[in-house]
Design an enzyme around this catalytic site. Structure first.
Site, PDB file in Angstrom:
ATOM      1  CD  GLU A 153      42.286  63.606   0.623  1.00  0.00           C
ATOM      2  OE1 GLU A 153      42.401  64.735   1.120  1.00  0.00           O
ATOM      3  OE2 GLU A 153      41.190  63.036   0.467  1.00  0.00           O
ATOM      4  CE  LYS A 353      37.020  64.610   1.172  1.00  0.00           C
ATOM      5  NZ  LYS A 353      38.482  64.736   1.014  1.00  0.00           N
ATOM      6  CG  ASP A 369      28.137  49.411   5.812  1.00  0.00           C
ATOM      7  OD1 ASP A 369      28.534  50.232   4.959  1.00  0.00           O
ATOM      8  OD2 ASP A 369      26.988  48.945   5.822  1.00  0.00           O
ATOM      9  CG  HIS A 491      46.927  68.175  -0.071  1.00  0.00           C
ATOM     10  ND1 HIS A 491      46.400  67.023   0.480  1.00  0.00           N
ATOM     11  CD2 HIS A 491      46.514  68.205  -1.358  1.00  0.00           C
ATOM     12  CE1 HIS A 491      45.686  66.392  -0.444  1.00  0.00           C
ATOM     13  NE2 HIS A 491      45.732  67.092  -1.556  1.00  0.00           N
TER      14      HIS A 491
END
Length: 576
Positions: A153, A353, A369, A491
């Site tokens: 991203e 997030k 992990d 972005h």
């Protein structure tokens, strides 16, 4: 875990090493890494011990440092007088020399070998690659550090690097973590009647030392390294009816509580999941014998509230000023955004997030992990878990993982500063985060080894602290952008290259096509295809012109040859 706060800014100069890094080509960045980290990239495998995060005059190749050791000083006088960071020609010269050697061998941070991958999982058909980038400008507990991130991203690495630059211009990040690297194994004991429940709990607690001794037989190597099982706890959890109304009861057990034994293990620098599950399975029969219960699940828990890491920062309000907005206005908007996330799970999910965008990227780059880290983080976001660690019952209140507030610096107030000058903007992120820098898959993929070496080969605690700093930096960057001009402008500008690639743009034209879309304000697939068509037509015209010019040159050369041939004949005649 508390740290003393200092109000005096720390003036850092390590940023000069990485100034303009984002403007360099991929190969130039790789070459610079070889210069800055010679211990990592000058041998076939990275050194397991790196003495300093940065190169010093004594350790740099050619005795020409591209960086400086900032371990003791952080003022401008610390720059070596002959450092090439201030001499662009010298930097280019060194890079060119090193490129001549590096071209002979591919850069080691690349994809996983298919033969290795085939032995790691079942039904393997290939591998998938992710870009690996560097988060810059971080100073954690007074130490500058470069942090690798693997993520597809755009804007995430730019965001964390930008916010870290702001924070590091003052005192940088403060980070703490628990003293021991622990993990919890769970053993569930079933079919214990309510009247025998107290007896079972007492039995376990009375034989605690025996249980620990038995459990340690199943993690002998960990014990030899100074770790192993060191604590046992018992939890009683009320049993609830199956929430699916269609459920048909097939067993006749009548127990009303789950009896769960928590086995706490010191796993040293390992993540410890496999160790925990092995211990749980090994000690379960002894627990069942003690209590008379039936053995249920025996497995590691990925929620480990005894392994907490915290990151925080504190900067003057005026450092938040953006364009026409004052620092106080920006701070107020960020606080509003945070307070909204605290009470609205729809907003909190996106808020958190963004935090995990940063943390997961570091986890991927360093072989952790990330799924376990992500699961624990979202569990921790539930207020019931944070306020009642004994019962771990969610109160159905999911909120922000980060905390922001404004406080008054009493030292500055005492020094006679105005109220506005005394106000500090503060941010904090605390998470149960379980990572390891030994064992696991770290040795199966050399990229993990190189990325950890770039970080200075941190231990598990240091890696965890770096990850929570990244998460806090990413959240701060996102909220600052959202509170000012929004995130789409920055972005989408960074996203333009991805759009160009998706549209089938040739590699050498991606930057050009992306820039044209940004200039026109149309970052879409159709727009990219139009600009690619224009680019290809331009290339055809360029090649036609080149071909035409080559024909003209060929004609002129033929005439010159004819003239030379005639002249040669005349000269020969005169000689005869």
């Amino acid at each position: 875990m508390s740290e003393e706060r200092k109000s005096t800014p720390v003036h850092v100069n390590h940023q000069v090493t990485w100034s303009g890094f984002y403007k360099k080509s991929l190969h130039e960045r790789q070459t610079q890494l070889k210069l800055v980290f010679p211990h990592v990239f000058t041998s076939s495998t990275p050194s397991s011990v790196v003495s300093s995060v940065y190169v010093t005059p004594d350790t740099s190749p050619c005795n020409s440092p591209i960086s400086v050791d900032f371990s003791t000083k952080t003022n401008d006088q610390n720059i070596h007088p002959h450092s090439i960071v201030n001499n662009d020609n010298a930097v280019k010269c060194l890079i060119n020399k090193l490129e001549a050697f590096s071209n002979k061998k591919s850069f080691p941070i690349n994809g996983l070998d298919e033969n290795i991958a085939d032995n790691m999982i079942e039904n393997c058909i290939g591998t998938i690659g992710l870009p690996v980038g560097l988060a810059l400008n971080f100073i954690i507990n007074g130490k500058p550090i470069i942090i690798p991130m693997a993520i597809e991203e755009p804007s995430v690495i730019a965001g964390v690097s930008g916010s870290a630059k702001t924070i590091s211009a003052y005192n940088g990040f403060k980070a703490t973590t628990t003293e021991r690297n622990t993990i919890v194994a769970q053993v569930c004991l079933l079919d214990i009647s309510q009247e025998n429940m107290n007896f079972a709990v007492d039995k376990i607690l009375h034989h605690k030392s025996e249980i620990i001794a038995t459990a340690n037989k199943y993690c002998d190597n960990m014990v030899k390294r100074g770790g192993g099982v060191y604590d046992i706890n018992v939890r009683r959890i009320p049993r609830k009816a199956n929430r699916n109304r269609k459920h048909y009861q097939i067993n006749l057990n009548n127990f009303t509580e789950w009896l769960v034994v928590h086995i706490t293990i010191d796993v040293c620098n390992a993540m410890g999941a496999n160790c925990a599950s092995t211990v749980a399975e090994g000690v379960a029969p002894f627990l069942a014998e003690l209590t008379g219960g039936r053995i249920g699940l025996r497995i590691v828990s990925n929620l480990n509230v005894e392994r907490m890491s915290k990151a925080s920062f504190r900067i003057p309000l005026h450092m938040l000023a953006y364009k026409s907005l004052s620092g106080k206005e920006v701070a107020a908007r960020i606080i509003e955004a945070y307070e909204w996330a605290e009470v609205d799970p729809y907003r909190a999910t996106t808020h958190n997030k963004g935090i995990m965008n940063g943390i997961d990227a570091v986890a991927l780059a360093t072989g952790q992990d990330w799924r376990a880290i992500e699961a624990a983080a979202h569990a921790w976001a539930c207020n019931g878990v944070r306020t009642d660690n004994d019962n771990f019952q969610s109160s159905n209140s999911y909120g922000s993982l980060t905390t922001y507030w404004i406080e008054k610096d009493e030292q500055l107030a005492t020094a006679g500063k105005t109220d506005d000058e005394c106000l500090m903007f503060c941010g904090e992120l605390e998470l149960p985060i379980t990572v390891g820098t030994a064992g696991g898959v770290l040795k199966t993929n050399q990229v993990y080894t190189y990325n950890l070496a770039i970080m200075g080969n941190p231990n598990a605690q240091e890696l965890a602290m770096s990850m929570v700093c990244i998460g806090l930096a990413q959240n701060f960057a996102a909220l600052r952008a959202l509170a000012t001009e929004g995130i789409q402008r920055g972005h989408m500008s960074l996203h333009a290259k991805n759009v160009a690639i998706a549209a089938g743009c040739p590699t050498n034209a991606v930057t050009s096509v992306a820039q044209k879309m940004i200039e026109k304000g149309k970052i879409t697939l159709s727009s990219a295809k139009n600009f690619i068509e224009i680019y290809m037509n331009e290339q055809v015209d360029i090649h036609k012109n080149l071909l035409s010019n080559s024909f003209k040159i060929e004609d002129k050369l033929e005439k010159v040859c004819d003239n030379l041939s005639t002249l040669s004949s005349q000269v020969q005649c005169n000689i005869n």
